[in-house]
Design a protein around this motif. Structure first.
Motif, PDB file in Angstrom:
ATOM      1  N   CYS A   1       2.110   1.311   7.866  1.00 57.08           N
ATOM      2  CA  CYS A   1       1.215   1.465   9.016  1.00 57.08           C
ATOM      3  C   CYS A   1       0.840   0.104   9.604  1.00 57.08           C
ATOM      4  O   CYS A   1       0.664  -0.020  10.828  1.00 57.08           O
ATOM      5  CB  CYS A   1      -0.059   2.211   8.617  1.00 57.08           C
ATOM      6  SG  CYS A   1       0.235   3.956   8.297  1.00 57.08           S
TER       7      CYS A   1
ATOM      8  N   CYS B   1      -3.857   5.167   2.038  1.00 59.49           N
ATOM      9  CA  CYS B   1      -3.927   4.523   3.350  1.00 59.49           C
ATOM     10  C   CYS B   1      -4.881   5.308   4.250  1.00 59.49           C
ATOM     11  O   CYS B   1      -4.798   6.533   4.326  1.00 59.49           O
ATOM     12  CB  CYS B   1      -2.524   4.485   3.954  1.00 59.49           C
ATOM     13  SG  CYS B   1      -2.477   4.009   5.691  1.00 59.49           S
TER      14      CYS B   1
ATOM     15  N   CYS C   1      -2.315   6.944   7.350  1.00 55.38           N
ATOM     16  CA  CYS C   1      -1.326   8.001   7.095  1.00 55.38           C
ATOM     17  C   CYS C   1      -1.674   8.836   5.863  1.00 55.38           C
ATOM     18  O   CYS C   1      -1.105   9.895   5.656  1.00 55.38           O
ATOM     19  CB  CYS C   1       0.075   7.423   6.958  1.00 55.38           C
ATOM     20  SG  CYS C   1       0.309   6.421   5.481  1.00 55.38           S
TER      21      CYS C   1
ATOM     22  N   CYS D   1      -1.675   0.937   4.608  1.00 49.88           N
ATOM     23  CA  CYS D   1      -0.448   0.619   3.865  1.00 49.88           C
ATOM     24  C   CYS D   1       0.441  -0.308   4.712  1.00 49.88           C
ATOM     25  O   CYS D   1       0.267  -0.390   5.926  1.00 49.88           O
ATOM     26  CB  CYS D   1       0.278   1.906   3.488  1.00 49.88           C
ATOM     27  SG  CYS D   1       1.063   2.740   4.877  1.00 49.88           S
TER      28      CYS D   1
HETATM   29 ZN   LIG Z   1      -0.170   4.271   6.042  1.00 48.89          ZN
END
Ligand SMILES: [Zn+2]
Length: 508
Positions: free
Chosen positions: A148, A263, A266, A145
């Motif tokens: 991140c 993601c 995360c 994502c």
């Molecule tokens: Zn992420």
């Protein structure tokens, strides 16, 4: 993907005192209910601390120690922080439109590589070709994502190891150790104070004059470093604060081919997952910089400052003194010196949180973290306590080879001996240091403590030897040989030059 403002968007995970996790934008960092950052990877956690310290240091710095202390006591007013961050907004945009945070100003038109390459433990291009990435499942991280991606990018640019021909190392070299001043472990200190402890006053030369490419290199064309010129960027050619925003790698994330899903870092759902980026070698080559959060040694040949790097075996008390005090070989991070001069209440205790990767060429062998104590007495130029501790440390260093030699002569040498030695004598060492500080003005007390430290080490090495020599049921060697080796061990110990030095310290 629409552009994300890293100052207006809530993207940084934090932990509140009540245990709740939320995401904040940087200007919310002064919220007193926030206890810590909440990253799921230790390297991201360390990088995010530096990102936020960097924002404060760059846009909201104190002019002197008194001003630093006023904020420490009174807090940073929200309106002032908002105003400070407003000035650097153009540098904190993340997306396809350039300039974009930590990405090259110019379209790179290079080869696309998988996003996993941004992560430091990911195998390099060579490892993929040779299929030597045994430890990291390269297929695991396929799409991440934007939140991140920002932190992965910042982490890489901040720590960058050598990455093959022309892939430049970070402003502090590959895999620097970062040292942050922290309040007493488990004390209920809010996040903003943990950050503010690591912001130093800036003088007129160090303050940013303009928030342009002298601070944030992605705001203009990259000063590349291709041969034959191999251009470098020296501190005199840029602003002091670029130390936090170094950009050794030319990177351009692929925002055109985003997808929807979870993601791989995360786990959060996102409609803007990024799976590839482009990169080109010969980014900015930094020389002679001193980052305020890292300890340095001086290169004996060139006189250039070299940031201390992670070493096999990790961060241990052997390395401690060089991180908290100045000696002939080492200088602690600027932030440690700044802390020494702050007249903080002596009842409060602080420690040094040290962390970094241990790189072997391009590959990360390990991530290290360690907490070292910080004692105000080290800042006292009239105290000789530092010298006594240095003597005790030197003694620890001299004693280990004696143990190693004895174990080798009975065929019991092992690489774990060194690590065990430093780890298992660490707690007694700090107890010794504490007592030494208590007895700082008592010559007799100091002498007996130093002597006590030598006995602690002697006891340790004989115990380790005896266990290795005499507890093995498969007796390969006759005992008389082991006994004479033991005698040699004791003899070698008593011959150490620092034993004499310590004994000669006896007060008359
Ligand atoms: Zn992420």
């Amino acid at each position: 993907m629409p552009t994300l403002s890293l100052l207006d968007h809530e993207w940084i995970p934090v932990r509140h005192f009540n245990g709740q996790i939320s995401k904040i934008k940087p200007s919310q960092l002064i919220d007193e209910t926030i206890f810590d950052l909440a990253y799921f990877r230790p390297d991201f956690q360390g990088a995010a601390y530096q990102f936020l310290i960097g924002l404060l240091q760059t846009a909201c710095y104190p002019k002197n120690n008194d001003e630093w202390l006023d904020y420490w006591d009174e807090g940073i007013p929200q309106s002032q922080l908002d105003k400070a961050f407003e000035q650097i907004k153009p540098a904190m945009q993340f997306g396809a439109t350039k300039p974009a945070f930590m990405q090259d100003f110019t379209p790179l038109n290079g080869n696309k590589v998988p996003i996993s390459g941004l992560l430091v433990e990911a195998p390099g291009e060579n490892a993929l070709k040779r299929n030597t990435d045994h430890f990291i499942k390269r297929d695991f991280v396929k799409a991440i994502c934007p939140h991140c991606a920002v932190m992965a990018l910042f982490t890489l640019q901040t720590n960058a190891p050598a990455g093959g021909q022309g892939h430049r190392v970070s402003l502090r070299g590959g895999g620097p150790i970062t040292t942050l001043i922290m309040p007493e472990l488990n004390s209920p200190t809010p996040l903003w104070k943990k950050l503010w402890l690591n912001v130093v006053p800036l003088n007129d030369d160090e303050k940013p004059q303009r928030y342009d490419e002298t601070v944030f290199p992605w705001l203009n064309k990259t000063i590349t470093s291709e041969p034959p010129k191999n251009l470098s960027v020296y501190p005199e050619q840029a602003n002091f604060c670029q130390a936090f925003w170094g950009m050794p790698r030319r990177i351009e994330l692929d925002f055109d081919n985003i997808t929807q899903g979870n993601c791989d870092l995360c786990g959060e759902e996102s409609s803007e997952l990024i799976s590839h980026y482009q990169t080109k070698n010969y980014g900015v080559q930094y020389q002679n910089w001193r980052h305020p959060l890292s300890p340095y040694r001086t290169d004996s040949k060139t006189g250039a400052p070299i940031a201390i790097k992670g070493q096999p075996g990790g961060l241990i008390y052997r390395d401690w003194l060089g991180m908290v005090t100045t000696n002939d070989d080492n200088q602690p991070a600027q932030v440690v010196n700044a802390h020494d001069y702050r007249d903080l209440e002596s009842t409060e205790e602080y420690h040094l949180w040290c962390f970094g990767y241990d790189f072997e060429n391009m590959k990360a062998r390990c991530w290290y973290e360690h907490n070292f104590p910080v004692y105000p007495i080290f800042a006292d130029p009239d105290s000789d306590i530092k010298e006594l501790i240095a003597l005790a440390l030197e003694f620890s260093k001299d004693t280990l080879p004696i143990l190693r030699k004895a174990l080798a002569s009975i065929n019991k040498q092992s690489s774990s001996v060194d690590i065990a030695y430093w780890k298992e004598t660490e707690i007694p060492f700090y107890e010794f240091v504490k007592q030494l500080i208590d007895e700082k003005d008592n010559p007799n007390g100091r002498f007996h403590l130093l002597l006590g430290w030598t006995n602690t080490l002697l006891k340790y090495i004989t115990q380790i030897y005896d266990k290795a020599a005499f507890s093995d049921p498969d007796q390969q060697m006759i005992n008389s040989e082991k006994i004479s080796t033991r005698e040699k061990l004791l003899k070698d110990f008593n011959k150490l030059k620092n034993i004499k030095k310590i004994k000669n310290n006896k007060p008359s």
